[in-house]
Design an enzyme around this catalytic site. Sequence first.
Site, PDB file in Angstrom:
ATOM      1  N   GLN A  98     -27.932 -17.103  -4.082  1.00 20.90           N
ATOM      2  CA  GLN A  98     -27.102 -17.556  -5.196  1.00 20.90           C
ATOM      3  C   GLN A  98     -27.212 -19.059  -5.398  1.00 20.90           C
ATOM      4  OE1 GLN A  98     -22.692 -17.896  -3.542  1.00 20.90           O
ATOM      5  NE2 GLN A  98     -23.643 -16.006  -2.778  1.00 20.90           N
ATOM      6  N   GLU A 135     -20.439 -27.026  -2.519  1.00 17.76           N
ATOM      7  CA  GLU A 135     -19.947 -26.499  -1.247  1.00 17.76           C
ATOM      8  C   GLU A 135     -20.478 -27.332  -0.086  1.00 17.76           C
ATOM      9  OE1 GLU A 135     -21.498 -22.570  -0.877  1.00 17.76           O
ATOM     10  OE2 GLU A 135     -20.313 -21.726  -2.498  1.00 17.76           O
ATOM     11  N   ARG A 283     -26.099 -15.176  -9.191  1.00 11.59           N
ATOM     12  CA  ARG A 283     -26.803 -14.487  -8.106  1.00 11.59           C
ATOM     13  C   ARG A 283     -28.245 -14.196  -8.498  1.00 11.59           C
ATOM     14  NH1 ARG A 283     -21.687 -12.320  -8.537  1.00 11.59           N
ATOM     15  NH2 ARG A 283     -20.349 -12.687  -6.722  1.00 11.59           N
TER      16      ARG A 283
END
Length: 411
Positions: A98, A135, A283
């Site tokens: 992803q 992230e 994805r």
Amino acid sequence: MDLLRNAVRPYAWGSRTVIAELLGREVPAPHPEAELWLGAHPGDPSTLLGADGAETSLLAAINGEPEFHLGKACARRWDNRLPFLLKVLAAEEPLSIQAHPSAAQAAEGYAKEEAAGIPRDAPNRNYPDPTAKPELICALSEFHALAGFRDADRTVALLAALDVPELAGHAQLLAADPGPDGLRALFTTWITLPQLALEGLLPPLLEACIRHLRERGEFALECRTVLELGERHPGDAGVLAALLMNRLVLQPGEAIHLPAGNLHAYLHGTGVEILANSDNILRGGLTPKHVDVPELLRVLDFSCGDMPVLRGERVSRHLTAYPTPAPEFELSRVDIPADAPAAEEVLLPADGPQILICTQGKALLTAEDGTRLELPRGASAWLAAGDPKTRVSNPTDTDLQVFRATAGTDG
């Protein structure tokens, strides 16, 4: 400051032991437990456990008093939202390949899907919110991942070592242009192959990986990964995509930052993850969930090279930080060994919202007003921006480790 009770997400790729053991529950758990969520995400907000026994949703508390909980600057910058989400992630099996969009890409994609009338909870929705989703994951155990595109010359060498006749033309495509443009062309070719073509390419690739392992070739780790993914996801284009990506093994305390456009897949292990408070995922494979290839290609960054591994920057004797360019968050770690002098502690500034989780030992939190709170292993706490400054100390004869989530320097 308040103790938190947090939601556990039971995704199929999760562990039946890691999160249950961390929280002091019976092991094994009755079903896989993949993520422990700490924050104010609307899908599963944490609960504040007041000293008087009152229980309040953290999301509701922030909505009721945003400036107290977030601080004026953070509330203004993020429109009265907590900008980060903290997780403990326990992967027993590989996650999907992803990537996540930039802020501009997310805003554009969200606007298009809103205009098209796609429900925000629809399975084919790419952008349930208009925000970026950078992230960072820090390993608690040995942590295996695919992240970013490997240096193209090394991928050419890998394909040459495997020597799969059915892939010879693809290898030549990259060898002729070993850079981002060549990677884009090869990835696009592979990710858009018809199913019949994939079923003709993957079996000889897997046979070549077995042969390479028997011959003790230099790409053994990459071959084992391809074989594992091929077994779990037969006929999936994501198995080919894994050939192009950096294969990483993080040791405890090491981390990787995944900015917008970075193609990645977590394979196995436990880590503390911090991310922007968003659900936007594009994805590319290794999943039964929605895959939107054109949209994935729109957001991917095809820069190639080694993926930087972060080992943290020492802020003070017992505090290590993992700074990134992401304005939404910063992760830091408090480590106070068992043999440290009893008076040693870490002062946490009260300049924004903070979430703490104890991952080893037992922490004692002491606020300037004298309030005290114990955090045994697995326990977590919310420190509002309006709370007094707080110190972390180690009252036991075991090593202490506490992870701390805050807004980024621009948050």
